[in-house]
Design a protein around this motif. Structure first.
Motif, mmCIF file in Angstrom:
data_model
loop_
_atom_site.group_PDB
_atom_site.id
_atom_site.type_symbol
_atom_site.label_atom_id
_atom_site.label_comp_id
_atom_site.label_asym_id
_atom_site.label_seq_id
_atom_site.Cartn_x
_atom_site.Cartn_y
_atom_site.Cartn_z
ATOM 1 N N ARG A 87 0.833 -1.095 -0.032
ATOM 2 C CA ARG A 87 -0.025 -0.219 -0.133
ATOM 3 C C ARG A 87 1.050 1.206 -0.013
ATOM 4 O O ARG A 87 0.433 2.133 -0.437
ATOM 5 N N GLU A 88 2.000 1.288 0.671
ATOM 6 C CA GLU A 88 2.860 2.496 0.545
ATOM 7 C C GLU A 88 3.385 2.630 -0.633
ATOM 8 O O GLU A 88 3.729 3.876 -1.037
ATOM 9 N N SER A 222 -4.669 6.055 1.027
ATOM 10 C CA SER A 222 -4.459 7.445 1.505
ATOM 11 C C SER A 222 -2.617 7.663 1.372
ATOM 12 O O SER A 222 -2.028 6.814 2.034
ATOM 13 N N ASP A 226 0.394 7.351 7.697
ATOM 14 C CA ASP A 226 1.421 6.464 7.724
ATOM 15 C C ASP A 226 1.377 5.454 6.488
ATOM 16 O O ASP A 226 2.168 4.457 6.347
ATOM 17 N N LEU A 227 0.629 5.533 5.411
ATOM 18 C CA LEU A 227 0.548 4.761 4.054
ATOM 19 C C LEU A 227 1.475 5.519 3.136
ATOM 20 O O LEU A 227 1.268 5.266 1.868
ATOM 21 N N ASP A 228 1.832 6.697 3.300
ATOM 22 C CA ASP A 228 2.686 7.536 2.601
ATOM 23 C C ASP A 228 3.596 6.902 1.808
ATOM 24 O O ASP A 228 4.133 5.754 2.398
#
Lengths: 251, 251, 251, 251, 251, 251
Positions: A87-88, A222, A226-228
């Motif tokens: 996801r990141e 998003s 924390d998922l940047d």
């Protein structure tokens, strides 16, 4: 809409099974492609297998991002290996088949059981249930005690053992639905369901539909918090090429 | 595929807003119809309103079952009133917009906040989070302190207050996404999202897509165990017609 | 002190059983009255029955408030239908028999089991245990598999099955007390307790005593925050008369 | 009905305050007696104080059992010291004032805060909330930072600080009720409640009513399982007389 | 490094067993001393026994502090009686054998079971698991139903029953390790482990090593906040000497 | 006793810092060696970095097993990457520094806070707290917002920011101890502790002592159940050499 299914193990024949199962369920406008990592275990039956496969999942997402045009990814192993890492690496939604199965099962029943391959992987499912919030929705984690690749090598025997365990779940667990605990069972769902007479939720189909849902709503992973995207940095050795994350402009 | 949206309050104009928002998001093959109960509160802002509206929801499901041909139902109020009762009354999937919003938010972020209308309804959301398993995924329940019908009567002021609260959530709560806590915000999602710069999950769209997902997979509400059709029995007084549940053959 | 017991189903004979059981236990200064809704199901054995009965409970509270002079209400069905809605409608304490049974059971034992009527209602009790905080105090929810009205129609058989299930709970569950899971068992408590040799907590008596307790202490339902009176608003159709909540002066 | 209140500290004047507060609330048929241990701390403000006072509580229960005729015991310190030990020593119900306050607060509000004396005892309340199941019902534990005996020595200042903290709880915590966290506040409840305008639940009164409730229902501490009488055995040194538990016949 | 083991019961022969087991495991630089309270129960098999023994534990810590030179304390009864009280009385670390066993078991397995002496003490272990956070790591609490002192009086029979129960845990519970639930089993660990073929974690050894760990790291019980020294105050009667806590300078 | 510390990132200078910190704390009989993976990220600041580093950790354990003579392993990154995978690969205990810090912090305080490097990694700590059982023992996860390698590149600024955040934790969080959330802080513990005046638990030292503890007790990673050696199988591509797990005889 282009959805990329990543089979986290390296058994191409299993990738094909999963791809076919997904294609049979995909929406009219959905293009399905399926891959597996170039490097990794032929099946995933332990924390160790899972840890290695998580890198393969991440690399397949990076490959997909370089290709471009992929709207969502599916991680097609019941332990959801590398899910948060994946996801990141993208704005596209990334869905794991374990989480997908759990989510949909709670929408059609109040309590479910899991029927998975090997008992030793039960703890992986248990940790996921805790993390995702479904600890109390799952009555029991059951194993048919079939090595993953036996789903291919000895499909009849595997089918019988899975059905038998599903029937025990139906009769003993006080449940309304069963979640199948292995991507390799994707082509068996309908037959199992017929035998057992309960809603049987299989994760690949579930993840496909959740991916289509998010894309349809324009919802993306998003990048706030924390998922940047990961901070770019050097990687060494056989992972050196991961140093060159090509992040989207503005990052 | 025919999906019936039930607006649990009796304000037809709000039903239209919800219906339009859903149509804009529906799949090519999805037919959307929307109704509201004949009897009930014009808006739902308390446990009391919710209790009354739950009957309306159940009656609309029964009406839908008598009509036939409905593949899934959506309960379009953020408290998911009557959800489990509705599930008992049909094999079709029934999705609440609160649960739908929560489920999808966890797929694109690790933690979310809720922005709802009135603070007093926060406890309803809190109880749902507990029941659904998302207590720890939701960092905070926030209220813009807008009566539900002000979304129609004074939309500009309402919009500003919602956006302001969403921005506070974004900046203070350590979250990746926001769940909008009222069906009446369904037409505002895109605009809010643009202002706030975070994924904003709105329940009507989310529920629509989850309904399409389940129908697409052939998954129906389990009739094994505690969501089975209710035992038929006499109802009295103004509920007398509920005595005549016409259950499917074999029940 | 006037305590109004609301039997949420519409079976008047069951109301009488409950009323008698309560009168036998009431304090010297306690006046007991008992009613049932004019409209609703004759027994409550599903989420659907419960949703309909919740409206009846609310209406009975409103009726009581119009009468005046009622110091506390009891909701005498084990699912506590409409409990929070009822609390919004009055300053008087409102006690559910499920919560009452759970509370008192934890005061005389460390762990208890529930013995209820039908297995399908177990999920209702499970959700209540979660909401009230007693999930870990309850070892097991057991059902005697008796339809509620069989408590009246075939009392001897019902009694035997309940006692048998209670004995299994006593012998297998590692508990100190049993909570009876149906208001209709109110007149059986003593006999069951004698047979089983364990403390048996029955909700009607428990709720009565908790109601007397709160009234005795001058404690009323909080009108600060989320249990405040509902905002008055139009209701339509067969619920139209609910539009005219007569709230106390100053509201 | 004879209810014995045990003030776990050895300050007789506080016993009197508690006794008076209880008498003012007791039912017409309830005889109240109050004692404190012969040996122990003059106030309870730490785990250490509490551990010592637990022995005093147990000894007072044994004394009460030797006297005979006591129908229920109350442990009147907010940490509920020795509660489970006391329950083992008698068939009579034993109620702690912390548990009593928590139970009743959840019946009139959805969420409450605690206002106690010293911040360092907050962890004791936190552990009790966990054990009793009310962790999520309590929004916040607040301390007025008043040593317990200052409730006697400087009552006006203490009162002001408690009221100020209660008002902060009311305005900031999103609650419906406050639980007072010290037996020594028993005589202040009404005045605090008037100042704060919220239901204020005080444990001594709450425990008294719960004790009357259990006695009224004929419910006693379960002797099936883990609250059974302790196995008799030798105690040495200053505890030697505890060797002679005189258990009821048949034990 | 001087570690003082406190056997909370007053059976000196059991103190010797524990001391010997600890010495056999202690580091080269660790001096072990062991004591038991002057006053208290000869074994601990109930909440009541535990409450009395907690005072003995606290007094032994105070004695140790007066002696000086003690670097850590171990509370060698599986209920960890008086643990938090003891921590308040010293800067030295204080370790309970239940917590120690739980902590280490989670480092070598994902799930464990407890095998203790009497079933009635299971609730004590259950409460500790909750407080320490290990509720979900423990699959089951099992009892061999052996009175504590039978470990001395009839060691062969006791050993057989413990081994039998451990084997059932191994075969039925889906665990990786067993935690022995009684300090008196300290000398049996190796033999049990050999019979059972699983890692068997015994609390005295575990606590010893955790104590050595903390001392080796220079970590002491925090005096910031809720484990600070108790406020000095008068104690009466047989506890009068506790009034004279001699706190370290500056307190 | 030979303990192998694995720094999961590939920055050799950080390995040296960690090794030195460990040597300064090791027991007299403990031989410390430290390595880092040949391939992987230079620092670990995301789920992605962590997923890649987990393979490196597993490979280092396999290398250690081939070398032989290693009694325990430490995974020296605060996310405990690859911990369960590593445990499958050896009978030797494997300890993560996050879990180690949490465990020891609960032995000297009732509640702690974490001070870590980057806010985005807070979710990793949060998931670990949930999995390990310490969710309620940790009051707050705080970040000094320092990239990991700044601990080396700009140590003075880093130190100041960490101390400042620790002081905020001490003053605002109601805690007794702080857990440092990065292996790279291992050499700063003492200085931070001096500045902050609270027990500061650093994971490398904590893990070292827990490893020494387990080895000292003869406790090894359980091979009964879900941490058993992985089933050998082919791995492909750059992971091909993982196919040749050399398992101990008898496996």
């Amino acid at each position: 809409m282009h959805i990329r299914i990543i089979n986290p193990n390296t058994t191409a024949s299993m990738t094909r099974v999963i791809e076919q199962a997904a294609r049979a369920l995909a929406g009219a406008d959905t293009h399905i492609s399926a891959t597996q990592p170039e490097a990794g275990p032929v099946s995933i039956e332990s924390h160790f297998d899972e840890a290695v496969s998580a890198v393969g999942v991440a690399e397949e997402v990076l490959k997909g991002e370089r290709e471009g045009g992929i709207d969502a990814y599916i991680v097609a192993c019941f332990g959801d290996p590398g899910l948060l890492a994946a996801r990141e690496l993208t704005r596209a939604p990334v869905i794991g088949i374990a989480e997908a199965g759990f989510h949909l099962a709670t929408l059609i029943s109040t309590r479910f059981s899991i029927v998975t391959t090997l008992g030793r992987t039960g703890i992986i499912a248990e940790h996921l249930l805790e993390q995702y919030g479904f600890r109390h929705h799952c009555r029991r984690i059951r194993a048919a005690e079939i090595p993953v690749l036996d789903l291919e090598h000895d499909p009849d025997a595997a089918f019988k053992r899975i059905v038998a365990e599903c029937c025990r779940a139906r009769d003993e667990d006080g449940i309304g639905a069963i979640v199948l605990g292995c991507g390799g069972m994707a082509n068996l769902t309908e037959a199992i369901s017929r035998e057992v007479g309960l809603p049987v939720v299989e994760g690949v189909g579930a993840a496909l539909k959740l991916a289509e849902s998010l894309v349809g709503l324009g919802l993306q992973t998003s990048k706030h918090g924390d998922l940047d995207y990961p901070r770019p940095k050097p990687f060494t050795g056989k992972f050196a090429e991961l140093s060159e994350l090509r992040l989207p402009p503005g990052h």
